[in-house]
Write an enzyme that holds these catalytic residues in place. Structure first.
Site, PDB file in Angstrom:
ATOM      1  CE  LYS B  78     -19.198 -33.455 -22.816  1.00 42.76           C
ATOM      2  NZ  LYS B  78     -19.854 -33.477 -21.492  1.00 42.76           N
ATOM      3  CB  SER B 159     -16.912 -33.090 -18.888  1.00 48.42           C
ATOM      4  OG  SER B 159     -18.239 -33.479 -19.140  1.00 48.42           O
ATOM      5  CB  SER B 183     -20.573 -32.381 -17.378  1.00 53.30           C
ATOM      6  OG  SER B 183     -19.656 -33.025 -16.532  1.00 53.30           O
TER       7      SER B 183
END
Lengths: 485, 494, 95
Positions: B78, B159, B183
């Site tokens: 990420k 997210s 997330s």
């Protein structure tokens, strides 16, 4: 002894509180492993944490904790076994993270006391409100370019101890004494080098005035004063400014002001800074700081003898007056120097030599006692030479000057220059007779009643003996000879 | 023969060990998949050259007999983790051009264990969001589609939307994500994969771009429970550079996957079962309870009385911490700077207004407000106290149960463009995941079934602090029972 | 809690965010709604409850006082939009 300002409408009392920022003596910074030395090339002592790179986190330096506790103990203060780091949020170019890690509601050290001595011989106790640890900011240089400021983060993250006093001081003299005393204590403890020119010790001064027996009025803060002399000027100017404003019917705005050394005045900051809302909250990157009794005790037992204790000891054991004792202990190195010389010698004589001749010489050459050209041992030896009659105190002064220049030991100088005192009565009498033979007129005047001429005769005989005649013997023999007829 | 991209981490590990294929082959297969499915926009930065070089190095190490826990396995990271020398953006314009001169601890650990980096995945800007629609680099497409309306684009959740989509679409064997309020778990639920938020302090936060410091945690996103255990083991461990890192030993998480849960007590919180909960979610939840009972566990109704206050608490505390953490993005030392400004304040204001997206600005403003003088007590301090009560709720519950079972999200993946009018509606997606974050507990989402429209639904298992072993073990039981083998339509087998 | 424009402007300045005139009205509404929604916390009785500032179980780790960072000005400056001679550059601050 209160110092009042006499205004046009009556007396005013000055109220002063000081916030002192003292850089902690440590190799590395408070929350990073970058170095703390002064005066290095820009941004060479910056860890990625200090430059607030994304994802960087604080790790606390054990030495800084120790130094804060040590300082708290030296200030007779309460050590808080549980304290919390909080973020103080504001934007400025020298504050990369947009917040400073400081302490807010729960500082590491609580209330304490500092005793100060004033020139009239009185003492006062100034209360310390608290001491906390926080990060220093970087430096902005505004004078390198017309439209840009240059930012150096070397200082960003260096550990500071913020020491906050109660508004207990009522004159610039008291404030100066407080700063000097605090500086002295910090240097004794080794927790801060107290170097104001380099910025290791900085003062923010809060000044207000009030009528006698009134509550507090609005205060102004004068930031970043880096010399005691400037602080005195700033306080005097600011207090009088407040009095002028009040007496002309105005009001004092609470504001932050800057001291201008060139004019000796304070002025409001140009950028009408918005009221700072620092939005303090506990720093989630740092668990609370907990100290155990053993840790605190270890530091307590390792404390050196501090100025107040040393001063008492000097008064009691050496019989020195308080004022002299105070001066000798202000600096630990000076006190140690003095004690070395005073060992086995008359303390008052030693005090005289150190405070008059030595301090005078050091001041003239801009040196510290730690690099005195005359070592404590050598000074002691010089005093011994006077004591055992080898030289007169008069000659000793010129030997002292030679010692300053050459760093040699006194006996070597005395021997090389043939400065030994003449104590032989026959030799002195011969010199006296020679002078008397050359100046029969003066002899007659003396014998006729002008006894003040004795001084002149002493001077002449001294000159004739290159200053080496023993003054006491000379005086006695001269009087004898002169009164003979 | 399973396609290389359809392997699990565990099976790929076996295949590499057996010499069935090399890391280079495995990596190349994934790079091709990434190219084919670029339309998903799961990656912000693809790093094919780096990946191939790392794969070669890994194969060389393997030949020399050095085999780490993640040796030769291609994963995605990420874009909130700082990766040395590689563009790192947190999906924000304000970090344009930022190449960190350092590597986050958790990704460094995976690299040291032999993992291969395929690229940096897309995400909600600064991890603020539940849809991956706030990214400066555009939205991510969920590879799952509704049966009845495949043309409607769905969000992957957020997210960690890019990571979830990449794992689901077989663009990588696994991915690293972060979880602050859900997330990792929520996008895992939306994309039909396994997502684990470890206990706070289990994984280091050093090098992880901070959103909310007391909540952020890195975690693995994988297709199976075993993979999750494997990757968690490689990521975890005390880091003295992170003062919130926990000094606890790292157990062998894979060893815990015995499937043996006889006598285990599973808590079912009544407060999570609100009237509005959709029937499909309720049905799945009940099914999950039955599966666990069938494996010998006991289900016990528990109460977490402050559940209804968790979202409000989170949406005060997280923005507050964020408002401070994001103050460093000011155009001075890295990233975007708006030129042509005559004053420092103007430069800050223009840079940050241009560099931060709307959701980030909203949260920074909320955070600034709740910390400000006059409001601190009523908002921030109050929320911290309620947080204590939420933590106590869980402590109390764990006196009688060993794990807690809840749905992960209140709905399956929603459509892009839905929920955009009102930020609060978006915040409600986190309703089941936020309490776990506030309490710092480990939370795992396991794909357990499909909605009537064929979209994945996840179940969440919450455990005691540092008891990821039990959480993973229970997850394994659900995984076996659910037998979730469906693939997203946009990642059909080739 | 309904915010007024002056408050939003003040908060925006504290956060150094420039908000345009067009953007401010909808923002005021959104922020007011979010804050209002969070106010349900006022219902909770938190008498004698300590704030949960620390979720972490860790005791604060104290590092030894030695130098292990720094000496790399180039690295520190490498991502800077504007720098010269080893310094970061910013528009001049006057005070």
């Amino acid at each position: 002894m209160v110092h009042w300002i006499e205004g046009q409408t009556g007396l005013w009392e000055i109220v002063i509180g000081l916030e002192i920022h003292a850089q902690v003596t440590s190799r590395a910074k408070l929350f990073s492993g970058a170095a703390t030395s002064f005066g290095r090339a820009p941004n060479t002592q910056v860890a990625l944490f200090d430059a607030a790179f994304p994802g960087m986190l604080p790790v606390i330096n054990a030495k800084c904790i120790e130094q804060a506790v040590r300082t708290g103990l030296g200030l007779n203060a309460h050590i808080n076994k549980y304290s919390v780091f909080a973020r103080k949020n504001y934007f400025y170019a020298d504050l990369p993270a947009g917040y400073q890690i400081s302490q807010h509601e729960l500082p590491i050290v609580g209330p304490g006391l500092v005793a100060i001595d004033l020139s009239d011989g009185t003492s006062r106790t100034i209360r310390i409100e608290r001491l906390h640890l926080e990060q220093d900011a970087g430096k902005s240089l505004h004078d390198r370019h017309p439209t840009l400021s240059f930012i150096d983060l070397n200082r960003a993250g260096v550990a500071l101890m913020e020491i906050v006093s109660q508004p207990d001081m009522h004159s610039s003299e008291e404030a100066a004494a407080y700063v000097r005393k605090l500086r002295s204590i910090l240097r004794y403890l080794g927790s801060c080098d107290g170097n104001m020119q380099e910025g290791s010790l900085r003062c923010d001064v809060n000044v207000s005035v009030r009528r006698p027996d009134e509550g507090f009025r609005t205060r102004c803060e004068i930031k970043n004063i880096n010399s005691v002399r400037f602080m005195i000027q700033a306080i005097e100017y600011e207090a009088h400014r407040h009095v002028r404003v009040y007496e002309s019917g105005g009001r004092i705005e609470q504001e932050t002001r800057l001291f201008e050394a060139s004019s000796g005045k304070t002025r409001a900051m140009r950028s009408k800074e918005m009221v700072h809302d620092y939005r303090y909250f506990p720093d989630p990157d740092l668990p609370p700081l907990t100290l155990d009794d053993a840790f605190i005790e270890d530091i307590r037992t390792s404390l050196p003898e501090l100025p107040d204790q040393k001063k008492s000891r000097f008064i009691n054991i050496y019989g020195l007056p308080a004022y002299a004792a105070g001066i000798l202990v202000e600096d630990r190195e000076t006190a140690e120097y003095y004690e070395t010389v005073a060992k086995g010698r008359d303390p008052k004589t030693v005090a005289n030599w150190v405070m008059t001749s030595l301090f005078g010489a050091l001041h003239r050459s801009g040196r510290e006692i730690s690099d005195s050209p005359i070592s404590a041992d050598h000074l002691g030896q010089l005093i011994d030479l006077i004591g055992d009659g080898t030289i007169s105190s008069h000659i000793a002064k010129s030997v002292f000057e030679s010692m300053l220049e050459t760093g040699q030991e006194p006996l070597a100088i005395v021997t090389a220059k043939g400065l030994k005192q003449v104590t032989d009565s026959k030799v002195i009498e011969q010199a006296i007779d020679a002078v008397m033979r050359r100046h029969p007129d003066k002899v007659a005047l003396y014998r006729g009643g002008q006894v003040k001429l004795l001084g002149w005769f002493i001077g002449q005989v001294m000159k004739a003996t290159d200053g080496k005649a023993n003054p006491t013997k000379l005086s006695t023999l001269l009087k004898e000879r002169l009164t003979e007829s | 023969m399973t396609a290389l991209v359809d392997l699990t981490l565990a099976d790929a590990r076996i295949g590499l060990n057996r010499g069935d294929f090399t890391s280079v082959e495995l990596t190349e297969a994934h790079l091709r998949a990434i190219e084919r499915r670029r339309f998903l926009n799961a990656f912000i930065t693809e790093t094919p050259e780096v990946a191939i070089a790392q794969a070669h190095a890994s194969d060389r190490r393997r030949r020399a007999g050095q085999v780490g826990a993640m040796e030769g396995l291609p994963i995605a990271i990420k874009d909130i983790f700082c990766t040395e020398g590689l563009l790192t953006t947190a999906a924000s314009h304000i970090l344009d051009g930022f190449r960190p001169p350092y590597e986050a601890t958790v990704s460094a650990r995976l690299r040291a264990a032999g993992a291969v980096t395929l690229g940096k995945t897309n995400m909600d800007e600064f991890a603020m969001g539940s849809s991956n629609m706030t990214s400066y680099y555009g939205s991510v497409l969920n590879p799952w589609q509704r049966h009845s309306a495949p043309e409607i684009k769905l969000v992957p959740g957020g997210s960690s939307g890019g990571s979830a989509a990449a794992v689901a679409a077989r663009l990588c064997l696994a991915a690293m994500g972060t979880d602050t309020g859900g997330s990792i778990r929520q996008p895992s639920s939306y994309c039909g994969i396994v997502g684990l938020k470890p206990t706070y302090g289990r994984c280091s936060r050093w090098g992880l771009i901070a959103f909310a410091s007391s909540l952020d945690q890195a975690g693995p996103m994988t297709r199976t429970i075993r993979d999750s255990a494997l990757m968690l083991g490689a990521m975890s461990g005390y880091d003295s550079k992170d003062s919130t890192s926990a000094q606890v030993p790292v157990p062998d998480f894979e060893e815990a996957l015995t499937g043996e849960i006889h006598g285990l007590k599973v808590g079912v919180p009544c407060e999570y079962r609100s009237e509005g909960l959709s029937p499909e979610i309720v049905a799945l939840w009940d099914q999950g309870i039955r599966w666990l009972k069938a494996a010998g566990a006991e289900s016990i109704e528990i109460s977490l009385p402050h559940t209804q206050y968790a979202l409000a608490t989170y949406y005060i505390l997280a923005p507050a911490e964020a408002s401070s953490n994001l103050a460093r993005y000011d155009g001075v030392r890295y990233g975007l700077r708006k030129a042509g400004n005559s004053s420092l304040n103007d430069m800050y204001m223009q840079t940050r207004a241009a560099g931060f997206g709307q959701e980030v600005q909203r949260r920074v403003l909320i955070g600034t407000y709740v910390l400000s003088a006059g409001y601190y007590d009523a908002y921030y301090l109050k929320a911290q106290k309620v947080r204590t009560l939420i933590i106590r709720d869980f402590q109390q519950a764990f006196k009688t149960v060993d794990v807690i079972l809840t749905p992960t999200a209140p709905t399956p993946a929603f459509a892009m463009g839905e929920q955009m009018d009102d930020p609060i509606i978006m915040y409600l997606n986190d309703i089941f995941t936020v309490p776990t974050s506030l309490a710092g507990l480990p939370g795992l989402s396991v794909p357990a079934g499909l909605s009537p429209e064929g979209l994945p639904l996840g179940l969440q298992i919450i455990g005691r602090p540092f008891d990821e072993q039990t959480v993973l073990k229970v997850g394994g039981v659900l995984e076996t029972a659910a037998c979730f083998t469906q693939r997203p339509s946009l990642a059909a087998a080739t | 809690m309904s915010l007024d424009k002056a408050t939003v402007r003040a908060i925006a300045f504290l956060a150094r965010l420039d908000i345009s005139e067009e953007a401010i009205e909808p923002l005021i509404e959104e922020l007011s709604a979010i804050l209002h929604w969070t106010e349900k916390l006022q219902e909770v009785d938190t008498t004698n409850v300590e704030p949960a500032s620390y979720v972490s179980v860790s005791k604060l780790y104290w590092r030894e006082d030695f130098i292990d960072c720094g000496g790399y000005a180039e690295t520190v400056l490498t991502n800077a939009p504007e720098s010269t001679k080893g310094f970061f550059l910013v528009p001049k601050v006057v005070d």
